[in-house]
Design a protein around this motif. Sequence first.
Motif, short mmCIF file in Angstrom:
data_model
loop_
_atom_site.label_atom_id
_atom_site.label_comp_id
_atom_site.label_asym_id
_atom_site.label_seq_id
_atom_site.Cartn_x
_atom_site.Cartn_y
_atom_site.Cartn_z
N ILE A 14 3.11 0.61 3.14
CA ILE A 14 2.62 -0.32 4.16
C ILE A 14 2.55 -1.71 3.55
O ILE A 14 2.03 -1.89 2.44
CB ILE A 14 1.23 0.10 4.68
CG1 ILE A 14 1.30 1.48 5.34
CG2 ILE A 14 0.69 -0.94 5.65
CD1 ILE A 14 -0.07 2.04 5.69
N TYR A 15 3.10 -2.69 4.27
CA TYR A 15 2.99 -4.10 3.88
C TYR A 15 1.94 -4.73 4.78
O TYR A 15 2.25 -5.15 5.90
CB TYR A 15 4.33 -4.81 4.06
CG TYR A 15 5.43 -4.38 3.12
CD1 TYR A 15 5.85 -5.21 2.07
CD2 TYR A 15 6.07 -3.15 3.27
CE1 TYR A 15 6.87 -4.83 1.21
CE2 TYR A 15 7.09 -2.76 2.41
CZ TYR A 15 7.49 -3.59 1.39
OH TYR A 15 8.50 -3.21 0.55
N PRO A 16 0.68 -4.79 4.36
CA PRO A 16 -0.39 -5.27 5.26
C PRO A 16 -0.23 -6.72 5.69
O PRO A 16 -0.59 -7.09 6.81
CB PRO A 16 -1.66 -5.06 4.43
CG PRO A 16 -1.19 -5.03 3.01
CD PRO A 16 0.17 -4.42 3.03
N GLU A 17 0.32 -7.56 4.80
CA GLU A 17 0.46 -8.97 5.15
C GLU A 17 1.63 -9.18 6.12
O GLU A 17 1.60 -10.09 6.95
CB GLU A 17 0.68 -9.80 3.87
CG GLU A 17 -0.51 -9.74 2.93
CD GLU A 17 -0.14 -10.14 1.51
OE1 GLU A 17 1.04 -10.42 1.26
OE2 GLU A 17 -1.05 -10.18 0.65
N GLN A 18 2.66 -8.36 6.01
CA GLN A 18 3.82 -8.47 6.89
C GLN A 18 3.69 -7.56 8.11
O GLN A 18 4.48 -7.66 9.05
CB GLN A 18 5.11 -8.12 6.13
CG GLN A 18 5.53 -9.15 5.11
CD GLN A 18 4.65 -9.15 3.85
OE1 GLN A 18 4.06 -8.13 3.51
NE2 GLN A 18 4.58 -10.30 3.18
N ASN A 19 2.74 -6.63 8.08
CA ASN A 19 2.49 -5.68 9.18
C ASN A 19 3.73 -4.84 9.48
O ASN A 19 4.11 -4.67 10.64
CB ASN A 19 2.02 -6.41 10.43
CG ASN A 19 1.47 -5.43 11.48
OD1 ASN A 19 0.88 -4.41 11.15
ND2 ASN A 19 1.69 -5.73 12.76
N GLN B 194 0.84 -1.19 0.00
CA GLN B 194 0.00 0.00 0.00
C GLN B 194 0.89 1.25 0.00
O GLN B 194 1.76 1.38 0.86
CB GLN B 194 -0.92 0.00 1.22
CG GLN B 194 -1.88 -1.18 1.23
CD GLN B 194 -2.59 -1.35 2.57
OE1 GLN B 194 -2.11 -0.90 3.61
NE2 GLN B 194 -3.74 -2.02 2.55
N ALA B 195 0.68 2.12 -0.96
CA ALA B 195 1.51 3.31 -1.11
C ALA B 195 0.69 4.57 -0.84
O ALA B 195 -0.40 4.73 -1.40
CB ALA B 195 2.11 3.37 -2.51
N ILE B 196 1.21 5.44 0.01
CA ILE B 196 0.55 6.70 0.34
C ILE B 196 1.47 7.85 -0.04
O ILE B 196 2.61 7.92 0.42
CB ILE B 196 0.22 6.79 1.85
CG1 ILE B 196 -0.64 5.60 2.29
CG2 ILE B 196 -0.48 8.10 2.17
CD1 ILE B 196 -0.84 5.54 3.80
N ALA B 197 0.98 8.72 -0.90
CA ALA B 197 1.74 9.91 -1.25
C ALA B 197 1.54 10.94 -0.15
O ALA B 197 0.49 11.56 -0.05
CB ALA B 197 1.28 10.47 -2.60
N GLU B 198 2.55 11.08 0.70
CA GLU B 198 2.50 12.08 1.77
C GLU B 198 3.14 13.37 1.27
O GLU B 198 3.52 13.48 0.11
CB GLU B 198 3.22 11.56 3.02
CG GLU B 198 2.29 11.16 4.16
CD GLU B 198 1.48 12.33 4.71
OE1 GLU B 198 1.81 13.50 4.43
OE2 GLU B 198 0.51 12.07 5.43
N GLN B 199 3.27 14.33 2.18
CA GLN B 199 3.83 15.63 1.81
C GLN B 199 5.30 15.46 1.43
O GLN B 199 6.19 15.44 2.26
CB GLN B 199 3.68 16.61 2.97
CG GLN B 199 4.08 18.03 2.62
CD GLN B 199 4.02 18.91 3.85
OE1 GLN B 199 4.71 18.68 4.83
NE2 GLN B 199 3.18 19.93 3.79
N PHE B 200 5.54 15.32 0.13
CA PHE B 200 6.87 15.23 -0.46
C PHE B 200 7.66 14.03 0.04
O PHE B 200 8.87 14.10 0.26
CB PHE B 200 7.65 16.53 -0.24
CG PHE B 200 6.86 17.75 -0.64
CD1 PHE B 200 6.26 17.81 -1.89
CD2 PHE B 200 6.70 18.80 0.22
CE1 PHE B 200 5.51 18.91 -2.26
CE2 PHE B 200 5.96 19.92 -0.14
CZ PHE B 200 5.36 19.97 -1.39
#
Length: 347
Positions: A139-144, A128-134
């Motif tokens: 996040i690896y949901p399966e590996q936590n 899971q990729a989140i574009a944060e401020q610059f």
Amino acid sequence: MRQTILAVLSLSTLAALLTGCGGDMVLLNSKGPVGQGQGSLMMTAIYLMLLVVIPSIIMALWFGWKYRASNKDADYKPTWAHSTTIEIVVWGVPVIIIGILAWLTWWGSHKYDPYRPLESDKAPLTIQAIAEQFKWVFIYPEQNIGTVNEIRFPVKTPLSFKITSNFTMNSFFIPQLGGQIYAMAGMQTHLHLLADEPGIFRGISANYSGYGFSQMRFMAHGVTDAEFAQWVEAVKAGNGTSINPEAIQKGTLDQAELATLRDGNRSKHQIEVLIAKAKTPEEKQAAEEMKSYPTAPHPVTYYSSVEPKLFESVINQYMSNYHGADHSASSADHTTDVEHATASTEE
């Protein structure tokens, strides 16, 4: 004539330099099936168009030479008006080429649809990729586990990226592995990639998003299955720096920690302008207390655990009144249907 030749040679030399002749032409040096397929489509389209461009250039030069003023032997036909053969060639060839390009576009759009899972004997790895401020938060949901500005994955394993933004619109792009796709607040997009061989691949944002845009880059490490498992265990144990000594190891990535990653209010130039234009002492003080955006990329950071449903909560905070429900307060308590916020449906 001499000036024309010099101009052509100069432009050709400049074009070669700008295209990185002998350099790292990542789009034509793909390391995965998606990137290779897209590069092949691009080159096929270029070759097809050159079938028209090259003859046109040759004929333009040849006609200019043959019918020059000093050539008294050139044909002179002042009443000539039509040639069926020429009409067939100048209309028929482009129509055929356009037809082939149209078919290739249709075929390639379905074959390399970013939402289409890749065929493989291995189960896909979800990131899971989140574009944060610059910066990019992963996040690896399966590996936590979670990371900032770095991802690692086993080669020859399909990667299923789920992408959103907690800031302005950006574009997730690993040029050597495949095409780009947008990251938008309140929406989830998908991208499927695969690396054929180990390596370190550059990741960037391909969409300008403000003064810190040049800092939005990360490294994607393609490693063996054993190396990936070792890295995951090290990060979960709080010892990720044993794999990457330059990284920072932290504990849990939760909403509070995610908020701290928003490190800056304005660029240095913008803050200086606000201070100069402040009309009251309060406005000036508020501007002086602002933090300027960093001038270097955020350091690689590892998180040994991640708050459950953190990715979904980032999306839901922009969808608080979606269908009349307030998801922002309950995103951590129950599973939400993120697919309502996707930009397209997954096949």
